[in-house]
Design a protein around this motif. Structure first.
Motif, short mmCIF file in Angstrom:
data_model
loop_
_atom_site.label_atom_id
_atom_site.label_comp_id
_atom_site.label_asym_id
_atom_site.label_seq_id
_atom_site.Cartn_x
_atom_site.Cartn_y
_atom_site.Cartn_z
N GLU A 122 15.90 0.76 -1.35
CA GLU A 122 15.44 1.29 -2.63
C GLU A 122 14.54 0.30 -3.36
OE1 GLU A 122 19.05 2.29 -4.63
OE2 GLU A 122 19.28 4.19 -3.56
N GLU A 123 14.92 -0.97 -3.35
CA GLU A 123 14.10 -2.00 -4.00
C GLU A 123 12.76 -2.15 -3.31
OE1 GLU A 123 12.45 -4.77 -6.39
OE2 GLU A 123 14.14 -3.46 -6.79
N ARG A 124 12.75 -2.16 -1.99
CA ARG A 124 11.49 -2.26 -1.25
C ARG A 124 10.60 -1.06 -1.51
NH1 ARG A 124 12.09 -3.86 4.84
NH2 ARG A 124 9.85 -3.92 4.59
N THR A 125 11.20 0.12 -1.64
CA THR A 125 10.44 1.33 -1.94
C THR A 125 9.80 1.23 -3.32
OG1 THR A 125 11.85 2.68 -0.52
CG2 THR A 125 10.60 3.85 -2.20
N ARG A 126 10.55 0.74 -4.31
CA ARG A 126 9.99 0.55 -5.66
C ARG A 126 8.83 -0.44 -5.64
NH1 ARG A 126 15.36 1.24 -7.24
NH2 ARG A 126 15.85 -0.95 -7.05
N ARG A 127 9.00 -1.54 -4.92
CA ARG A 127 7.93 -2.54 -4.84
C ARG A 127 6.70 -1.98 -4.14
NH1 ARG A 127 10.41 -7.73 -2.36
NH2 ARG A 127 11.86 -6.19 -1.61
N PHE A 128 6.91 -1.20 -3.07
CA PHE A 128 5.79 -0.59 -2.35
C PHE A 128 5.01 0.33 -3.29
CE2 PHE A 128 4.15 3.00 0.14
CZ PHE A 128 3.26 2.32 0.96
N ALA A 129 5.72 1.17 -4.04
CA ALA A 129 5.05 2.07 -4.98
C ALA A 129 4.28 1.28 -6.03
CB ALA A 129 6.07 2.99 -5.64
N ARG A 130 4.89 0.25 -6.58
CA ARG A 130 4.26 -0.55 -7.63
C ARG A 130 3.07 -1.34 -7.11
NH1 ARG A 130 7.94 -4.98 -8.88
NH2 ARG A 130 6.77 -5.96 -7.22
N ASP A 131 3.22 -1.96 -5.94
CA ASP A 131 2.20 -2.88 -5.44
C ASP A 131 1.09 -2.22 -4.62
OD1 ASP A 131 3.76 -4.83 -6.62
OD2 ASP A 131 4.62 -5.54 -4.73
N LEU B 204 -10.65 6.38 -10.27
CA LEU B 204 -11.97 5.85 -10.67
C LEU B 204 -13.09 6.41 -9.81
CD1 LEU B 204 -11.05 2.09 -11.28
CD2 LEU B 204 -11.58 3.83 -13.01
N LEU B 205 -12.76 6.74 -8.57
CA LEU B 205 -13.75 7.32 -7.65
C LEU B 205 -13.80 8.84 -7.73
CD1 LEU B 205 -12.97 5.10 -4.54
CD2 LEU B 205 -15.02 4.99 -5.98
N GLY B 206 -12.94 9.42 -8.55
CA GLY B 206 -12.91 10.86 -8.69
C GLY B 206 -12.19 11.58 -7.55
N LEU B 207 -11.31 10.86 -6.85
CA LEU B 207 -10.58 11.44 -5.73
C LEU B 207 -9.25 12.02 -6.21
CD1 LEU B 207 -11.15 8.59 -3.12
CD2 LEU B 207 -12.36 10.77 -3.27
N SER B 208 -8.85 13.13 -5.61
CA SER B 208 -7.59 13.77 -5.96
C SER B 208 -6.48 13.27 -5.03
CB SER B 208 -7.72 15.28 -5.81
OG SER B 208 -7.91 15.61 -4.43
N ASP B 209 -5.25 13.67 -5.36
CA ASP B 209 -4.13 13.36 -4.47
C ASP B 209 -4.34 13.99 -3.10
OD1 ASP B 209 -2.93 11.94 -6.50
OD2 ASP B 209 -1.39 13.44 -6.93
N GLU B 210 -4.96 15.17 -3.08
CA GLU B 210 -5.25 15.84 -1.81
C GLU B 210 -6.25 15.04 -0.99
OE1 GLU B 210 -5.39 17.49 -4.84
OE2 GLU B 210 -3.43 18.41 -4.59
N ASP B 211 -7.24 14.46 -1.65
CA ASP B 211 -8.21 13.60 -0.95
C ASP B 211 -7.52 12.40 -0.34
OD1 ASP B 211 -10.42 15.24 -1.69
OD2 ASP B 211 -10.62 14.16 -3.59
N ILE B 212 -6.62 11.80 -1.10
CA ILE B 212 -5.87 10.64 -0.60
C ILE B 212 -5.04 11.06 0.61
CG2 ILE B 212 -4.05 8.97 -1.13
CD1 ILE B 212 -4.99 9.11 -4.07
N LYS C 43 -3.80 4.86 -6.28
CA LYS C 43 -4.07 6.04 -7.10
C LYS C 43 -5.02 5.72 -8.26
CE LYS C 43 -1.29 9.28 -7.71
NZ LYS C 43 -0.33 10.34 -7.85
N ARG C 44 -4.89 4.53 -8.83
CA ARG C 44 -5.81 4.14 -9.91
C ARG C 44 -7.24 4.05 -9.39
NH1 ARG C 44 -1.93 -0.13 -11.17
NH2 ARG C 44 -0.40 0.80 -12.56
N GLU C 45 -7.40 3.40 -8.25
CA GLU C 45 -8.74 3.26 -7.67
C GLU C 45 -9.30 4.62 -7.27
OE1 GLU C 45 -12.19 1.24 -6.54
OE2 GLU C 45 -10.47 0.54 -7.71
N ALA C 46 -8.46 5.47 -6.71
CA ALA C 46 -8.91 6.81 -6.33
C ALA C 46 -9.37 7.59 -7.56
CB ALA C 46 -7.78 7.55 -5.61
#
Length: 58
Positions: free
Chosen positions: A21-30, A41-49, A36-39
């Motif tokens: 669980e801790e590793r999963t939280r760190r993976f999501a955070r890091d 900025l590029l105008g990409l959706s979750d579907e694009d990712i 998702k932030r960079e995507a």
């Protein structure tokens, strides 16, 4: 880890689950949140990712 006075330290029954669980939280955070932030900025959706993630080569 659980400490028992006079007996030492023992691995708790939930250790593997808690570590995962801790590793999963760190993976999501890091990794996931910056991705998702960079995507965004590029105008990409979750579907694009998701499309990028399913490709074997970029």
């Amino acid at each position: 880890m659980d400490k028992k006075r006079g007996l030492g330290m023992f691995v708790s029954a939930n250790a593997r689950r808690r570590i995962r669980e801790e590793r999963t939280r760190r993976f999501a955070r890091d990794f996931v949140l910056p991705l998702k932030r960079e995507a965004a900025l590029l105008g990409l959706s979750d579907e694009d990712i998701a499309k990028f993630m399913s490709k074997e080569e970029l």
